[in-house]
Design an enzyme around this catalytic site. Structure first.
Site, short mmCIF file in Angstrom:
data_model
loop_
_atom_site.label_atom_id
_atom_site.label_comp_id
_atom_site.label_asym_id
_atom_site.label_seq_id
_atom_site.Cartn_x
_atom_site.Cartn_y
_atom_site.Cartn_z
N SER A 11 95.43 -27.84 31.79
CA SER A 11 96.55 -27.70 32.72
C SER A 11 96.60 -28.92 33.64
CB SER A 11 96.39 -26.44 33.57
OG SER A 11 97.23 -26.52 34.71
N HIS A 36 99.24 -27.93 29.03
CA HIS A 36 99.85 -26.83 29.78
C HIS A 36 100.48 -27.37 31.06
CE1 HIS A 36 99.87 -22.48 30.97
NE2 HIS A 36 99.67 -22.95 32.20
N ASP A 38 102.49 -26.46 34.48
CA ASP A 38 102.76 -25.35 35.40
C ASP A 38 103.95 -25.68 36.29
OD1 ASP A 38 100.66 -23.34 34.93
OD2 ASP A 38 99.30 -24.99 35.44
N MET A 40 106.42 -24.43 39.22
CA MET A 40 106.48 -23.45 40.32
C MET A 40 107.65 -23.79 41.24
SD MET A 40 102.46 -23.42 41.36
CE MET A 40 101.18 -23.32 40.11
N HIS A 69 104.77 -23.41 31.46
CA HIS A 69 104.55 -22.11 32.08
C HIS A 69 105.51 -21.99 33.25
CE1 HIS A 69 101.40 -19.38 34.33
NE2 HIS A 69 102.56 -18.77 34.13
N MET A 71 106.80 -20.48 36.25
CA MET A 71 106.57 -19.56 37.38
C MET A 71 107.73 -19.74 38.34
SD MET A 71 102.49 -20.24 37.74
CE MET A 71 102.59 -21.81 36.86
N MET A 140 97.37 -13.68 32.70
CA MET A 140 96.90 -14.39 33.89
C MET A 140 95.58 -13.77 34.36
SD MET A 140 99.03 -16.80 34.43
CE MET A 140 98.16 -17.42 35.88
N ASP A 178 94.64 -17.72 31.51
CA ASP A 178 94.97 -18.79 32.45
C ASP A 178 94.51 -18.43 33.86
OD1 ASP A 178 96.14 -20.88 33.84
OD2 ASP A 178 98.20 -20.31 33.42
C1 DX5 Z 1 97.97 -21.01 38.13
C2 DX5 Z 1 98.37 -21.81 36.92
C3 DX5 Z 1 97.23 -22.30 36.14
C4 DX5 Z 1 96.35 -23.27 36.86
C5 DX5 Z 1 94.94 -22.97 36.44
O1 DX5 Z 1 99.06 -20.42 38.70
O2 DX5 Z 1 99.20 -21.04 36.08
O3 DX5 Z 1 97.64 -22.84 34.87
O4 DX5 Z 1 96.62 -24.61 36.62
O5 DX5 Z 1 94.08 -23.72 37.21
P1 DX5 Z 1 92.51 -23.47 37.17
O6 DX5 Z 1 92.07 -23.68 35.75
O7 DX5 Z 1 91.99 -24.51 38.10
O8 DX5 Z 1 92.26 -22.07 37.64
ZN ZN Z 2 99.57 -21.85 34.02
#
Ligand code: DX5
Ligand code: ZN
Length: 226
Positions: A11, A36, A38, A40, A69, A71, A140, A178
């Site tokens: 990620s 991956h 992320d 947000m 992903h 969010m 998650m 994740d």
């Molecule tokens: C959290 C994300 C993850 C995040 C994981 O909301 O969806 O993908 O990057 O990070 P680590 O591996 O540091 O927990």
């Molecule tokens: Zn993620």
């Protein structure tokens, strides 16, 4: 249960954005299965991260599949934009989506892989009617929104239940986890049935470097498969 090797999905949330291409290149060299991304929006989760321009830049920097992903509230507004930017798969949350089946079908109509994501408090049972339509499930193992959080151990029985459902309803569907995945927690999730591991801080935040961190993570995880 998939007997293949466990796949790693680094990620980039934990990467050094000033050197993103280089870091992703290191992950590719070290055998990452996919990258991956992320996304947000500060509304669906209490944090902001990145959007389609990052995907577009990454598309030129790596041959690896880019999984996005989402969010974000109203993911339907952004599906085309991410596909045009170069996303190979879109991961959609069950939470807050009143028309999940429609969103899933739209991603499929765009010719991309689609996954459904469930938060820690969401039961596995919500997947029952949508599982046959998806390529992957993302469980998650932290509450979404931030990297480097602690793994929530009570998600392990749920991972087992999702594995049972996949084996029964959609064999071949990826089961990805994740959040808080490191050398200690990765084997627990693989033992429970996960076959794709997302890891941010354990890969891009590791002092030993990306390649060494991935090797360690992969070795521990794959031991559980033998
Ligand atoms: C959290 C994300 C993850 C995040 C994981 O909301 O969806 O993908 O990057 O990070 P680590 O591996 O540091 O927990
Ligand atoms: Zn993620």
């Amino acid at each position: 249960m998939d007997k293949g090797m466990v796949k790693l999905a680094p990620s980039i949330l934990a990467a050094d954005f000033a050197h993103l291409g280089k870091q992703v290149g290191e992950a590719e060299q070290a055998g990452a299965d996919r990258i991956h991304v992320d996304v947000m929006d500060g509304h669906f989760v209490p944090n902001l991260s990145m959007g389609a321009p990052i995907v577009q830049s990454l598309r030129r920097a790596t041959r690896l599949p880019l999984e996005t992903h989402l969010m974000i509230s109203d993911p339907d507004f952004f599906l085309e934009e991410f596909v045009e930017a170069g996303s190979d798969s879109l991961l959609i949350h069950w939470e807050g989506n009143n028309n999940l089946h429609r969103t899933v079908q739209r991603v499929k109509a765009l010719g991309k892989r689609v996954g459904v994501v469930i938060n820690p408090a969401t039961p596995a049972s919500v997947l029952e009617e949508i599982l046959q339509d998806v390529d992957q499930v993302l469980v998650m193992t932290v509450n979404p929104g931030f990297g480097a959080q602690h793994f929530i151990h009570t998600t392990l029985p749920k991972i087992r239940r999702v594995r049972e459902m996949i084996d029964e309803i959609k064999p071949g569907c990826d089961l990805e986890v994740d959040g808080g995945i490191d050398a200690t927690t990765a084997p627990l999730t693989v033992d429970a049935g996960a076959n794709v591991l997302v890891a941010g801080s354990a890969i891009f935040g590791a002092s030993e470097g990306v390649a060494a961190a991935m090797k360690r993570l992969g070795a521990g995880a794959n031991q559980k498969k033998m």
